[in-house]
Motif scaffolding. Sequence first.
Motif, PDB file in Angstrom:
ATOM      1  N   ILE A   1       0.836  -1.207   0.000  1.00 28.27           N
ATOM      2  CA  ILE A   1       0.000   0.000   0.000  1.00 28.27           C
ATOM      3  C   ILE A   1       0.868   1.253   0.000  1.00 28.27           C
ATOM      4  O   ILE A   1       0.602   2.216  -0.743  1.00 28.27           O
ATOM      5  CB  ILE A   1      -0.943  -0.017   1.222  1.00 28.27           C
ATOM      6  N   THR A   2       1.927   1.258   0.794  1.00 28.89           N
ATOM      7  CA  THR A   2       2.823   2.415   0.859  1.00 28.89           C
ATOM      8  C   THR A   2       3.488   2.670  -0.490  1.00 28.89           C
ATOM      9  O   THR A   2       3.593   3.820  -0.938  1.00 28.89           O
ATOM     10  CB  THR A   2       3.884   2.186   1.940  1.00 28.89           C
ATOM     11  N   GLY A   3       3.943   1.616  -1.147  1.00 39.40           N
ATOM     12  CA  GLY A   3       4.571   1.785  -2.450  1.00 39.40           C
ATOM     13  C   GLY A   3       3.610   2.322  -3.501  1.00 39.40           C
ATOM     14  O   GLY A   3       3.971   3.189  -4.307  1.00 39.40           O
ATOM     15  N   VAL A   4       2.370   1.834  -3.492  1.00 39.93           N
ATOM     16  CA  VAL A   4       1.383   2.309  -4.472  1.00 39.93           C
ATOM     17  C   VAL A   4       1.049   3.777  -4.236  1.00 39.93           C
ATOM     18  O   VAL A   4       0.974   4.582  -5.184  1.00 39.93           O
ATOM     19  CB  VAL A   4       0.118   1.431  -4.404  1.00 39.93           C
ATOM     20  N   LEU A   5       0.836   4.167  -2.970  1.00 45.12           N
ATOM     21  CA  LEU A   5       0.546   5.570  -2.665  1.00 45.12           C
ATOM     22  C   LEU A   5       1.712   6.476  -3.048  1.00 45.12           C
ATOM     23  O   LEU A   5       1.515   7.581  -3.571  1.00 45.12           O
ATOM     24  CB  LEU A   5       0.217   5.722  -1.178  1.00 45.12           C
ATOM     25  N   THR A   6       2.937   6.011  -2.807  1.00 46.98           N
ATOM     26  CA  THR A   6       4.107   6.799  -3.198  1.00 46.98           C
ATOM     27  C   THR A   6       4.189   6.955  -4.711  1.00 46.98           C
ATOM     28  O   THR A   6       4.501   8.045  -5.224  1.00 46.98           O
ATOM     29  CB  THR A   6       5.386   6.136  -2.667  1.00 46.98           C
ATOM     30  N   LEU A   7       3.909   5.885  -5.450  1.00 49.73           N
ATOM     31  CA  LEU A   7       3.940   5.954  -6.911  1.00 49.73           C
ATOM     32  C   LEU A   7       2.918   6.967  -7.424  1.00 49.73           C
ATOM     33  O   LEU A   7       3.219   7.777  -8.322  1.00 49.73           O
ATOM     34  CB  LEU A   7       3.672   4.574  -7.494  1.00 49.73           C
ATOM     35  N   ILE A   8       1.711   6.944  -6.865  1.00 48.69           N
ATOM     36  CA  ILE A   8       0.686   7.897  -7.293  1.00 48.69           C
ATOM     37  C   ILE A   8       1.128   9.334  -7.006  1.00 48.69           C
ATOM     38  O   ILE A   8       0.980  10.227  -7.849  1.00 48.69           O
ATOM     39  CB  ILE A   8      -0.645   7.575  -6.594  1.00 48.69           C
ATOM     40  N   TRP A   9       1.676   9.554  -5.823  1.00 43.85           N
ATOM     41  CA  TRP A   9       2.130  10.907  -5.462  1.00 43.85           C
ATOM     42  C   TRP A   9       3.221  11.407  -6.414  1.00 43.85           C
ATOM     43  O   TRP A   9       3.175  12.534  -6.892  1.00 43.85           O
ATOM     44  CB  TRP A   9       2.623  10.902  -4.027  1.00 43.85           C
ATOM     45  N   LEU A  10       4.203  10.571  -6.679  1.00 47.68           N
ATOM     46  CA  LEU A  10       5.315  10.984  -7.528  1.00 47.68           C
ATOM     47  C   LEU A  10       4.865  11.223  -8.968  1.00 47.68           C
ATOM     48  O   LEU A  10       5.366  12.131  -9.647  1.00 47.68           O
ATOM     49  CB  LEU A  10       6.418   9.924  -7.484  1.00 47.68           C
ATOM     50  N   LEU A  11       3.928  10.413  -9.456  1.00 45.99           N
ATOM     51  CA  LEU A  11       3.422  10.620 -10.806  1.00 45.99           C
ATOM     52  C   LEU A  11       2.624  11.920 -10.910  1.00 45.99           C
ATOM     53  O   LEU A  11       2.676  12.621 -11.929  1.00 45.99           O
ATOM     54  CB  LEU A  11       2.554   9.436 -11.234  1.00 45.99           C
TER      55      LEU A  11
ATOM     56  N   PHE B   1       5.308  12.176   3.284  1.00 49.48           N
ATOM     57  CA  PHE B   1       5.864  11.010   3.979  1.00 49.48           C
ATOM     58  C   PHE B   1       5.584  11.069   5.477  1.00 49.48           C
ATOM     59  O   PHE B   1       5.374  10.032   6.113  1.00 49.48           O
ATOM     60  CB  PHE B   1       7.363  10.903   3.714  1.00 49.48           C
ATOM     61  N   ILE B   2       5.564  12.266   6.049  1.00 50.65           N
ATOM     62  CA  ILE B   2       5.200  12.370   7.464  1.00 50.65           C
ATOM     63  C   ILE B   2       3.745  11.946   7.666  1.00 50.65           C
ATOM     64  O   ILE B   2       3.413  11.183   8.587  1.00 50.65           O
ATOM     65  CB  ILE B   2       5.435  13.809   7.967  1.00 50.65           C
ATOM     66  N   ALA B   3       2.858  12.432   6.786  1.00 54.75           N
ATOM     67  CA  ALA B   3       1.458  12.036   6.885  1.00 54.75           C
ATOM     68  C   ALA B   3       1.283  10.542   6.622  1.00 54.75           C
ATOM     69  O   ALA B   3       0.480   9.867   7.289  1.00 54.75           O
ATOM     70  CB  ALA B   3       0.625  12.850   5.891  1.00 54.75           C
ATOM     71  N   LEU B   4       2.052  10.013   5.653  1.00 55.82           N
ATOM     72  CA  LEU B   4       1.969   8.588   5.352  1.00 55.82           C
ATOM     73  C   LEU B   4       2.422   7.748   6.535  1.00 55.82           C
ATOM     74  O   LEU B   4       1.835   6.695   6.828  1.00 55.82           O
ATOM     75  CB  LEU B   4       2.822   8.279   4.114  1.00 55.82           C
ATOM     76  N   ARG B   5       3.436   8.220   7.221  1.00 53.52           N
ATOM     77  CA  ARG B   5       3.917   7.495   8.408  1.00 53.52           C
ATOM     78  C   ARG B   5       2.854   7.495   9.511  1.00 53.52           C
ATOM     79  O   ARG B   5       2.623   6.472  10.177  1.00 53.52           O
ATOM     80  CB  ARG B   5       5.209   8.142   8.900  1.00 53.52           C
ATOM     81  N   LEU B   6       2.185   8.620   9.706  1.00 48.45           N
ATOM     82  CA  LEU B   6       1.123   8.683  10.708  1.00 48.45           C
ATOM     83  C   LEU B   6      -0.037   7.769  10.336  1.00 48.45           C
ATOM     84  O   LEU B   6      -0.598   7.066  11.197  1.00 48.45           O
ATOM     85  CB  LEU B   6       0.643  10.129  10.859  1.00 48.45           C
ATOM     86  N   VAL B   7      -0.409   7.777   9.058  1.00 54.50           N
ATOM     87  CA  VAL B   7      -1.488   6.891   8.611  1.00 54.50           C
ATOM     88  C   VAL B   7      -1.104   5.431   8.797  1.00 54.50           C
ATOM     89  O   VAL B   7      -1.920   4.596   9.222  1.00 54.50           O
ATOM     90  CB  VAL B   7      -1.829   7.191   7.129  1.00 54.50           C
ATOM     91  N   GLU B   8       0.145   5.119   8.493  1.00 50.52           N
ATOM     92  CA  GLU B   8       0.604   3.736   8.654  1.00 50.52           C
ATOM     93  C   GLU B   8       0.589   3.305  10.107  1.00 50.52           C
ATOM     94  O   GLU B   8       0.155   2.186  10.436  1.00 50.52           O
ATOM     95  CB  GLU B   8       2.011   3.599   8.070  1.00 50.52           C
ATOM     96  N   ASP B   9       1.059   4.188  11.006  1.00 53.33           N
ATOM     97  CA  ASP B   9       1.166   3.810  12.418  1.00 53.33           C
ATOM     98  C   ASP B   9      -0.187   3.746  13.120  1.00 53.33           C
ATOM     99  O   ASP B   9      -0.398   2.881  13.978  1.00 53.33           O
ATOM    100  CB  ASP B   9       2.071   4.795  13.148  1.00 53.33           C
ATOM    101  N   TYR B  10      -1.094   4.657  12.780  1.00 52.62           N
ATOM    102  CA  TYR B  10      -2.332   4.777  13.544  1.00 52.62           C
ATOM    103  C   TYR B  10      -3.567   4.276  12.822  1.00 52.62           C
ATOM    104  O   TYR B  10      -4.634   4.208  13.422  1.00 52.62           O
ATOM    105  CB  TYR B  10      -2.553   6.243  13.951  1.00 52.62           C
TER     106      TYR B  10
END
Length: 394
Positions: free
Chosen positions: A262-272, A323-332
């Motif tokens: 999930i993290t990789g897919v969200l990162t790919l969408i953001w970068l594109l 990435f900070i927001a993604l880390r918070l979403v991942e942790d919580y």
Amino acid sequence: MDSNVPAADDGHNSGIGQPHSRREGEPITNAEAAAAQASTPAHPLGRPGRLFDRRSPFLVGLTGAAGVAVTYALIQAILAAGQALTLIVVAFFLAVGLEPAVSWLVRRRLPRWAAVTVVLLLAVGLFAGFLAVVVPPLVSQGTAFAHKAPEYLHHLGQRYPIINTVDSRFHLQDQVRHSLGAESPRLAGGVLDIGRAIFGAVTATAIAFVLTAYFMSDFRRVRSTIYRLFPRERRPRAILIGDEIFAKVGAYILGNLVISLITGVLTLIWLLIFGVPYALVLAVLVAVLDLIPIVGSTAAGVIVAGVSLTVSVPVMISTLAFFIALRLVEDYLLVPRIIGRAVRVPALVTVISVLLGGALLGVVGALLAIPVAAALLLVVRETVFPSLDQTHTE
């Protein structure tokens, strides 16, 4: 007369040392006569004698020396078989990680062999599809990124004076050009090294897959054998704690793979969306590094933010915020829902376990550090702490 039974008259076996005569010596003939008297139908080979004195200095010294020798031989065997043992450990953890899926199919009245086959085929299909889709563009983008790295440094130096200052001090562009413009013999040697590394990785992956299949198909027997090693009176509690450990480890491994995807897919969408170059390479890097807790996601965020600086400073700042927001979403959000709160390990224990695992087994150790730490914490909490508290109160 049976040749395996000593002769009744003198204790000499009729099938050994024939012809038998008195020339063997009086001490032997007397001992054979005593042996004939000691042999009875209940004890054909005589009654067991008195044990050696375990407190004798000779036996104490012999036992200590044997213990040291066995320990040294065991350590040397572990060091010699380090790579094979690593593959066995990885395969076992993968089998434990896939066990929840197998058990879920078995609970739906599917035979275990069929459930194992379905899970393995699904895992192989996903892995092969991932390689088929990702590897070709990953290789092309990675090669292009490596060759254009000096140009990116020069471009950043022109746009941002501080980077130009760092480049002039440490000669980053020259170092990159020198590493990429290596001599042909070194380049050929590097190609051979890469070929060996790829062959070794493919071989190790195949061996790990075969071992994982064996562990999965025979997991019930492996589980029963592990519990048989505990004394009978402690076996019920060992089963309760052991099954809880298996459930936690399985949930963590399988859930961590899903979260990294999930993290990789969200990162790919953001970068594109923001037009960051080499989006696929960076997204795969984020997914792989995210498997390593705390350290991996932080390093991935720094790398991606550095590459996004080639677009603009606002994009870099936005990427850091992402990435900070993604880390918070991942942790919580993702971890509690996918893995569960029971598997979570305190941050301090996470950092220490990752550092120790990386130092001992490299990347594999860092990946397996958290489930091992979770298992150890459960054992300590359920066995060590109650024992210490009870001793303290008494």
